[in-house]
Design an enzyme around this catalytic site. Structure first.
Site, PDB file in Angstrom:
ATOM      1  N   ASP A 314     -66.180  21.043  55.725  1.00 27.52           N
ATOM      2  CA  ASP A 314     -67.158  20.215  55.177  1.00 27.52           C
ATOM      3  C   ASP A 314     -68.375  20.265  55.826  1.00 27.52           C
ATOM      4  O   ASP A 314     -68.483  20.662  57.067  1.00 27.52           O
ATOM      5  CB  ASP A 314     -66.778  18.875  54.878  1.00 27.52           C
ATOM      6  CG  ASP A 314     -66.278  18.194  56.217  1.00 27.52           C
ATOM      7  OD1 ASP A 314     -66.811  17.192  56.498  1.00 27.52           O
ATOM      8  OD2 ASP A 314     -65.464  18.830  56.945  1.00 27.52           O
ATOM      9  N   GLU A 315     -69.665  19.955  55.336  1.00 30.77           N
ATOM     10  CA  GLU A 315     -70.622  19.785  56.064  1.00 30.77           C
ATOM     11  C   GLU A 315     -71.201  20.979  57.152  1.00 30.77           C
ATOM     12  O   GLU A 315     -71.323  20.402  58.125  1.00 30.77           O
ATOM     13  CB  GLU A 315     -70.879  18.171  56.574  1.00 30.77           C
ATOM     14  CG  GLU A 315     -70.699  17.281  55.676  1.00 30.77           C
ATOM     15  CD  GLU A 315     -70.717  15.964  56.189  1.00 30.77           C
ATOM     16  OE1 GLU A 315     -71.049  14.991  55.627  1.00 30.77           O
ATOM     17  OE2 GLU A 315     -70.386  15.629  57.283  1.00 30.77           O
ATOM     18  N   VAL A 316     -71.239  21.867  56.530  1.00 35.31           N
ATOM     19  CA  VAL A 316     -71.562  23.081  57.422  1.00 35.31           C
ATOM     20  C   VAL A 316     -73.036  23.267  57.494  1.00 35.31           C
ATOM     21  O   VAL A 316     -73.960  23.840  56.802  1.00 35.31           O
ATOM     22  CB  VAL A 316     -71.115  24.631  56.907  1.00 35.31           C
ATOM     23  CG1 VAL A 316     -71.232  25.761  58.146  1.00 35.31           C
ATOM     24  CG2 VAL A 316     -69.404  24.357  56.495  1.00 35.31           C
TER      25      VAL A 316
END
Length: 647
Positions: A314-316
Site C-alpha cells: 500500500d501507499e507506494v
C-alpha cells in the site's frame, strides 16, 4: 518328552505301518519303541509335538538300553544321497520364497509411497523443527528452480526448494483478524499469552501480525531487526499460543511501500525509489527482488502453518519519480500502474512457486486507479486477494461496492475488508474513541450485507486494524490495552450484526465493566481484562495530568505574584511567601510521581524498555518536566534564605 509321534503301543490301537519323512530323527518313546521325530527340515506339523519341557502322555518303559544303542548306530551312519538331495531342494525352495517375498514388499512400498508420507510436512533442509536431517526433499519445478537460484544470490536468501503450506479449508469461513502492528509498542509474548484467549472470546479467529523490525531476521538481514526483536522461540510460541486460542496467524511483510525499516540503513539506501525518501523500493534495481525473496522466505519459513501471507504493497509513495522509473516509463510506453503490477507480479509469482497453497493478500489502494484489463493481464488475481481498507466512520458504501465489482471483473475470486479499532484518529492519539470506530464497523456491516449482489466474488474475511504508528518514523498511537474496549465493541458488533443491548452486555461481562459510554469513550468500573490497569492509568494521565499541572503552575495567582519566571531566573524570593504557596505544588508533584512510578511498573510488565521510555517521553514528560523543574527551583531558592537577586 517332546518329539514322540503316537503309535499303537502308545495309544493302545493296532499298529499300522507309519511313514516317516526322510531326514527325521529316530527317538525312543517311554514304551521302549523307536519313533521318528521330525527334524527342522521335516514337514510334519509342530502341533503334533508336546510342549517343550513337558513329558508326553506315554507310560511304561523297558528295553531302553537296546533302543538307545540302535539310535546311536543310526545317527553315526553316513547320510544317504537321497537325503542330501532332498535337503538341498528344500533350501532352494526356501530361498526362492524369500526372494519373492522381498520383491512383493518392495512393490507394495512403491505403490503406496505417497500415502505413507505426512501430507503437509515441511521438507526444508534448513528447518530442524519441520524436517529432521535425512528426510526427503521435494523437487523444485523448473520455474521455481530459477527463482530459487535468483533468490539464493541475495545474502541470506532462501535455500529450500518448493514447499507446500499446511492447507486448510476456509471455503465457508468468514475470518475476523485482529491486526497487531508491531512497528511500535510491540508487547512481550507473556502479554500476548493473556490477550489471545480474550480475542477468541470476543469473536476473533485470527491475527494479522505486522512484524516489521520485530522479526528475528538472520544472516545479511540481521541488521533490520530491533534490539528488542522477538527470538525464534518467541515466534514459535506466539503461533502455539494462537493455536490454543483457535486463532489463525497471518504474517504481514511489506514488499513495496512502507519499507522505512529497511531503507533507513546505509546498506539498502541504494534501493530507494527516490534517494531522499526511505518510503518505497525501486522496483527496477537489480537487488530489490532478491532482497524481498530473502525477506519473505525467512518470515514464511517460520510460519509453516500459515494459510495466508500479506505482502502489504500500500501507499507506494513517489513511485515513478525515481530516475530508473522515469527511464522505464519513457522506453516502455507504460504507466505507473503497469510498473506497480509488474513488481507485484514478481512477488506473487515467487510466493506461488516456492510455497504451494499459500494465498497472498495485499492492500487494495494502489489497485483502485489501475484498469481491469491491466490487472487481468498481470495474472495476480489467480494467486492473490485484495484487502479493501477504509477507516472513516461514514465511509462511502457505494464506492466500496463499485470496487468490489471491479475486482470481481478483474478475476479475483475472494476479497477482504479492513476496518480499524484504533490508530486512525491521529498520529499521536493516546486515547481511543469508541463511537468513531463503532460507526466504522456499522458502515462495514452494510457493505457485507450487500455482498449478495456480487456472486462472482466471495468475502473471505475482515481485518480489524489496530495501528500503532502511522509509519516507521511517526509517534506512537494508542497502546493495545487502551484499545481493547474499542476492539471488544467492534468485534462483537461484527459477530452480532449490530450493537445491541445483548452485545453491550456481553462486552461488559467480558471486560469486567459496569457500564460503557460510547460518545464519551469511557467505561465505568476498574475492568478485569489483560492490561486493564494500564487502561485506567492512561485514562487518568490523558484526562488529568496536563490539567492538574497547568492549574497549579499557571492559574495560581500567588505563584504569579511571588514565584514567577522572573523570580526563578534571578534566583530570589521570600521564604515566607514561598512556603505558603509551595505546599500545594509539592503535594501535586509528590502524588503524580508516586502514581507514575506504579504506572511505569505496569508498562514494564507488558512492554520493552524502548516503548516505556518513548511513551513516557511523549505523554508524561512534557507536563511532569515543568512540574519537576518548578519544584527544583523552589527548593533551591528557599534554601537561599532571601538572598539578593542575582543579576
Amino acid at each position: 518328552m517332546k518329539g514322540c509321534l503316537p503309535h499303537a503301543a502308545c495309544t493302545g490301537a493296532s499298529a499300522p505301518r507309519l511313514w516317516y519323512p526322510r531326514g527325521s530323527v529316530a527317538r525312543v518313546c517311554p514304551a521302549g519303541r523307536s519313533c521318528r521325530a521330525p527334524s527342522k527340515r521335516s514337514s510334519a506339523s509342530p502341533a503334533l509335538l508336546p510342549p517343550a519341557g513337558k513329558a508326553g502322555p506315554h507310560r511304561g518303559g523297558g528295553g531302553a538300553s537296546s533302543q538307545l544303542h540302535l539310535l546311536l548306530r543310526r545317527a553315526s551312519s553316513p547320510p544317504r544321497p537321497a537325503d542330501m538331495a532332498f535337503a538341498r531342494a528344500q533350501k532352494l525352495n526356501l530361498l526362492r520364497l524369500a526372494v519373492l517375498l522381498v520383491l512383493a514388499l518392495a512393490g507394495l512400498k512403491f505403490i503406496f509411497r505417497d500415502s505413507t508420507l505426512e501430507p503437509h510436512k515441511h521438507l526444508s533442509k534448513d528447518s530442524g523443527f519441520w524436517a529432521k536431517a535425512g528426510e526427503a526433499q521435494e523437487e523444485a519445478r523448473p520455474h521455481s528452480q530459477a527463482l530459487a537460484l535468483s533468490a539464493a544470490k541475495a545474502p541470506g536468501g532462501p535455500k529450500h526448494t518448493t514447499q507446500k503450506q499446511l492447507s486448510k479449508d476456509f471455503s465457508t469461513a468468514e475470518m475476523r483478524l485482529v491486526h497487531l502492528d508491531l512497528k511500535g509498542a510491540a508487547p512481550k509474548v507473556s502479554y500476548l499469552e493473556q490477550v489471545f484467549p480474550l480475542l477468541s472470546k470476543l469473536g476473533a479467529n485470527g491475527i494479522l501480525v505486522e512484524y516489521e523490525d520485530m522479526f528475528p531476521f538472520e544472516g545479511e538481514l540481521e541488521i533490520l531487526k530491533s534490539p528488542y526483536a522477538y527470538s525464534e522461540d518467541d515466534i514459535e510460541k506466539i503461533q502455539q499460543l494462537a493455536k490454543l486460542s483457535g486463532l489463525e496467524v497471518v504474517p504481514l511483510v511489506q514488499t513495496f511501500g512502507h519499507v522505512e525499516f529497511i531503507l533507513k540503513h546505509d546498506k539498502y539506501q541504494h534501493l530507494r525509489e527516490v534517494e531522499r525518501f526511505p518510503n518505497s523500493l525501486n522496483p527496477h534495481a537489480p537487488d530489490t527482488l532478491p532482497l524481498l525473496k530473502s525477506l519473505l522466505s525467512q518470515v514464511i519459513d517460520k510460519h509453516r502453518h500459515a494459510s495466508w501471507i500479506h505482502i502489504g504493497a500500500d501507499e507506494v509513495f513517489h513511485l515513478g519519480e525515481g530516475l530508473d522509473s522515469k527511464t522505464w516509463l519513457s522506453r516502455s510506453g507504460g504507466d505507473v500502474g503497469k510498473m506497480y503490477l509488474n513488481h507485484i507480479q514478481e512477488v506473487v509469482n515467487f510466493i506461488a512457486s516456492q510455497y504451494q497453497g499459500l494465498q497472498v493478500l495485499l492492500w487494495d489502494d494502489m489497485l483502485r486507479k489501475i484498469s481491469v484489463g491491466a490487472i487481468r493481464e498481470s495474472g495476480i488475481a489467480k494467486q492473490a486477494a485484495p484487502v479493501l481498507w477504509f477507516y472513516a466512520p461514514d465511509l462511502d458504501t457505494e464506492q466500496i461496492e463499485t470496487l468490489v465489482s471491479k475486482y470481481a471483473e478483474s478475476g479475483f475470486r475472494t476479497v477482504w475488508f479492513a476496518s480499524a479499532f484504533k490508530g486512525t484518529t491521529g498520529p499521536a492519539q493516546a486515547w481511543t474513541s469508541l463511537s468513531y470506530h463503532l460507526k466504522n464497523h456499522l458502515s462495514w456491516l452494510k457493505v457485507m450485507q450487500a455482498m449478495s449482489k456480487h456472486p462472482a466474488v466471495r468475502l473471505q474475511g475482515i481485518a480489524l486494524t489496530g495501528w500503532q504508528r502511522y509509519d516507521h518514523y511517526s509517534a506512537l498511537c494508542e497502546l493495545l490495552p487502551v484499545g481493547i474496549p474499542s476492539l471488544a465493541v467492534c468485534l462483537q458488533t461484527l459477530v452480532n450484526g449490530g450493537f445491541t443491548e445483548a452485545t453491550k452486555r456481553k462486552i461488559l461481562d467480558t471486560l469486567g465493566f459496569r457500564n460503557i459510554h460510547l460518545e464519551e469513550s469511557t467505561c465505568e468500573g476498574n475492568g478485569a481484562f489483560p492490561g486493564s490497569e494500564i487502561y485506567r492509568m492512561v485514562e487518568q494521565i490523558n484526562s488529568q495530568l496536563k490539567e492538574s499541572v497547568g492549574k497549579v503552575l499557571d492559574e495560581e495567582s500567588a505563584i504569579k505574584g511571588w514565584f514567577s519566571q522572573y523570580h526563578r531566573k534571578h534566583r530570589f524570593g521570600n521564604p515566607r511567601n514561598l512556603e505558603t504557596l509551595g505546599s500545594k505544588v509539592l503535594k501535586t508533584h509528590e502524588d503524580w510521581e508516586s502514581f507514575l512510578q506504579t504506572f511505569r511498573a505496569q508498562l514494564e510488565s507488558i512492554y520493552f524498555p524502548d516503548t516505556v521510555e518513548e511513551w513516557m517521553e511523549e505523554n508524561v514528560n512534557p507536563y511532569m518536566d515543568r512540574l519537576r523543574k518548578f519544584v527544583r527551583d523552589y527548593k533551591e531558592i528557599v534554601r537561599l534564605n532571601a538572598k539578593p537577586k542575582a543579576l
